[in-house]
Scaffold this active site. Structure first.
Site, mmCIF file in Angstrom:
data_model
loop_
_atom_site.group_PDB
_atom_site.id
_atom_site.type_symbol
_atom_site.label_atom_id
_atom_site.label_comp_id
_atom_site.label_asym_id
_atom_site.label_seq_id
_atom_site.Cartn_x
_atom_site.Cartn_y
_atom_site.Cartn_z
ATOM 1 N N ASP B 21 0.842 -1.200 0.000
ATOM 2 C CA ASP B 21 0.000 0.000 0.000
ATOM 3 C C ASP B 21 0.873 1.243 0.000
ATOM 4 O O ASP B 21 1.782 1.365 0.834
ATOM 5 C CB ASP B 21 -0.871 0.026 1.265
ATOM 6 C CG ASP B 21 -2.070 -0.897 1.153
ATOM 7 O OD1 ASP B 21 -2.198 -1.585 0.140
ATOM 8 O OD2 ASP B 21 -2.874 -0.914 2.122
ATOM 9 N N LYS B 78 -8.114 0.652 -5.358
ATOM 10 C CA LYS B 78 -9.298 0.064 -4.724
ATOM 11 C C LYS B 78 -10.592 0.750 -5.152
ATOM 12 O O LYS B 78 -10.628 1.965 -5.328
ATOM 13 C CB LYS B 78 -9.177 0.189 -3.200
ATOM 14 C CG LYS B 78 -8.123 -0.701 -2.566
ATOM 15 C CD LYS B 78 -8.137 -0.504 -1.056
ATOM 16 C CE LYS B 78 -6.965 -1.167 -0.363
ATOM 17 N NZ LYS B 78 -7.017 -2.628 -0.410
ATOM 18 N N GLY B 150 -5.576 -2.648 8.522
ATOM 19 C CA GLY B 150 -5.268 -1.433 9.267
ATOM 20 C C GLY B 150 -5.045 -1.630 10.744
ATOM 21 O O GLY B 150 -4.855 -0.664 11.477
ATOM 22 N N ARG B 162 -6.405 -20.333 7.071
ATOM 23 C CA ARG B 162 -6.642 -21.694 7.570
ATOM 24 C C ARG B 162 -8.049 -22.166 7.235
ATOM 25 O O ARG B 162 -8.253 -23.337 6.905
ATOM 26 C CB ARG B 162 -6.430 -21.745 9.092
ATOM 27 C CG ARG B 162 -4.976 -21.627 9.504
ATOM 28 C CD ARG B 162 -4.773 -22.219 10.889
ATOM 29 N NE ARG B 162 -3.457 -21.960 11.424
ATOM 30 C CZ ARG B 162 -2.383 -22.675 11.128
ATOM 31 N NH1 ARG B 162 -2.484 -23.680 10.271
ATOM 32 N NH2 ARG B 162 -1.218 -22.394 11.680
#
Lengths: 68, 194
Positions: B21, B78, B150, B162
């Site tokens: 980012d 985004k 964040g 998982r």
């Protein structure tokens, strides 16, 4: 990577740290050599301060629950 | 249909790498220099979106353009979940990947973007196998785990990795009618699950 993913998105961590270039390089190293503890150790030295972050219980909003 | 194969190829080219980012040209340069395979151009990093609160939208195209000019690696940006108009704009300005992201405030609480309609490849977040396959069915070329962006806290990301892996493993061992049932329940074509 050891859990089976094929790449890494790094969000806030790099540019919230005290030494972004060094940390970014270390993260790339760690992603490339994820199965080599020797390389991982070498990449881990003197990276400075990491982002502070939050405990999940402190959050007002959970982004992960958006979008089904 | 052909485009899907090309776009999956583009996603594969990023395998084994880091995508970072960045919020300005300087950060993009640092990311490129450090060996990132791509950058995600955005006005605020997730930690700050969280801190600031309010509505988070697609970044200003001028910022994205500046970052595209600065680096030679692919640039992603985004859009809000379901906001196809933002995606049209990003495709028009020529970003390399569109991230339909839960980090921004969702625009549609029922539908995600019909990503098959676009030439640009999409990456989408998922917390389980059902979400991952629904996004692929809508045309996503890459799936990332959502994690809890964040926070600097990886526990959610680990859980999502998982979960997806174990669901896939368990389903593989099931009989075909149980697999079909699962696909129906999750609103995924059985052919995709296979």
């Amino acid at each position: 990577m050891q859990l089976g993913v094929e790449g890494v998105f790094v969000g806030s961590g790099i540019f919230k740290s005290s030494n972004p270039l060094k940390l970014a390089k270390a993260i790339v190293q760690a992603t490339t050599y994820f199965n080599d503890p020797n390389k991982l150790a070498k990449a881990s030295f003197n990276l400075g301060k990491a982002m502070k972050g939050n405990e999940l219980s402190e959050l007002k909003e959970r982004y992960a629950s958006r979008g089904k | 249909m052909k485009r899907i194969r090309v776009n999956r190829g583009l996603a594969k080219m990023l395998k084994g790498g880091c995508i970072m980012d960045v919020t300005n040209e300087k950060q993009a340069k640092i990311a490129e220099k450090s060996g990132a395979v791509a950058v995600m151009a955005l006005e605020r990093i997730p930690a700050d979106i969280r801190k600031d609160g309010g509505i988070a939208r697609m970044s200003d195209p001028s910022l994205i353009k500046k970052i595209m000019k600065e680096v030679s690696i692919p640039v992603m940006a985004k859009v809000r979940i379901g906001h196809f108009a933002e995606a049209q704009i990003l495709e028009e300005i020529g970003v390399d990947f569109i991230d339909e992201s839960e980090v921004l405030t969702p625009a549609d609480n029922e539908f995600h973007i019909n990503k098959i309609k676009f030439k640009t490849p999409f990456v989408c977040g998922a917390v389980d196998l059902g979400q991952a396959l629904r996004r692929i069915n809508e045309g996503a070329s890459m799936i990332r785990t959502k994690g809890e962006a964040g926070t600097g806290n990886i526990i959610e990301a680990v859980k999502h990795i998982r979960t997806i892996n174990s669901e896939l493993q368990k389903l593989k061992e099931k009989e075909i009618d149980i697999q079909e049932n699962w696909a129906r329940k999750e609103k995924i074509p059985f052919s995709l699950l296979k």
